[in-house]
Scaffold this active site. Sequence first.
Site, PDB file in Angstrom:
ATOM      1  N   ASP A 149       0.856  -1.185   0.000  1.00 33.11           N
ATOM      2  CA  ASP A 149       0.000   0.000   0.000  1.00 33.11           C
ATOM      3  C   ASP A 149       0.891   1.233   0.000  1.00 33.11           C
ATOM      4  OD1 ASP A 149      -2.202   1.874   0.427  1.00 33.11           O
ATOM      5  OD2 ASP A 149      -3.328   0.164   1.209  1.00 33.11           O
ATOM      6  N   ASP A 176      -9.707   1.059  -5.928  1.00 33.68           N
ATOM      7  CA  ASP A 176     -10.376   2.282  -6.378  1.00 33.68           C
ATOM      8  C   ASP A 176     -11.142   1.974  -7.669  1.00 33.68           C
ATOM      9  OD1 ASP A 176     -11.077   4.845  -7.309  1.00 33.68           O
ATOM     10  OD2 ASP A 176      -9.272   5.741  -6.434  1.00 33.68           O
ATOM     11  N   THR A 209     -15.110  -5.534   6.404  1.00 35.90           N
ATOM     12  CA  THR A 209     -14.473  -4.324   6.901  1.00 35.90           C
ATOM     13  C   THR A 209     -15.501  -3.213   7.113  1.00 35.90           C
ATOM     14  OG1 THR A 209     -14.085  -3.441   4.680  1.00 35.90           O
ATOM     15  CG2 THR A 209     -12.400  -4.910   5.587  1.00 35.90           C
TER      16      THR A 209
END
Length: 250
Positions: free
Chosen positions: A106, A156, A228
């Site tokens: 990340d 994304d 999540t």
Amino acid sequence: MVSTSPKFPTGPASDPATSHHERRIRTFHARRGRLTRGQAAALERHWAEWGVEIDGTSLDLGKLFAGAGLAPDNPVILEIGFGMGDATARMAADAAAEGIGILAADVHTPGQGNLLNLADQANLTNIRIANGDAIILLREMLAPASLAGLRIYFPDPWPKARHHKRRMIQPEFVALAASRLRAGAAFHCATDWEPYAEQMLEVLSVSPDLINQYGDGYAPRPAFRPMTKFERQGLEKGHVVHDLLFTRTP
């Protein structure tokens, strides 16, 4: 001139691949962000040991995970884009029991610090965090057939039509990623953006290197993928989450 020095003396660099000035459409925006004290402390304590700069230098996964208690064939799963790392840490705990390492990539500094903090608190030694461009990691740093799995959860979606070219799941990326997977290794994606799910299914289905584990459709949500906060928020907005589970051909 933009500084490339790390925010912390032993922390992640702001631009680890300084020599790669490629004219390539990026699928991400580098994000440093504000850090909590816990995140900053975790970076200072653990980055030198558990952090990896994506700088184009070849990686030996056996050496990288030395002392992590991996199985003899050094199985390592790459996760691209882990957010704040909560789900990654939970999956890593399960993976540790099976002798599997998690290489989590990340560019979000607070997320990197948070995942390091979670790993420290849970005594998870099977996590390594890669900072930078996942394309460079796959193309230049990981050997062919070196990964036991690849996970890309909620990338994304770049919803505007003019930005679709920035989406990660494209034929060129899939070909590169598949070449780094061992035979039978899982390529698992998830998204709550239905048009992107349709594109993912189309692109993955035509890859000669991958087989859909669920015929020609989407996979049921696997129990090993924790829900999540981001996913719950999407569900509350009426989004439909799609999982796609493919395996590398023999």
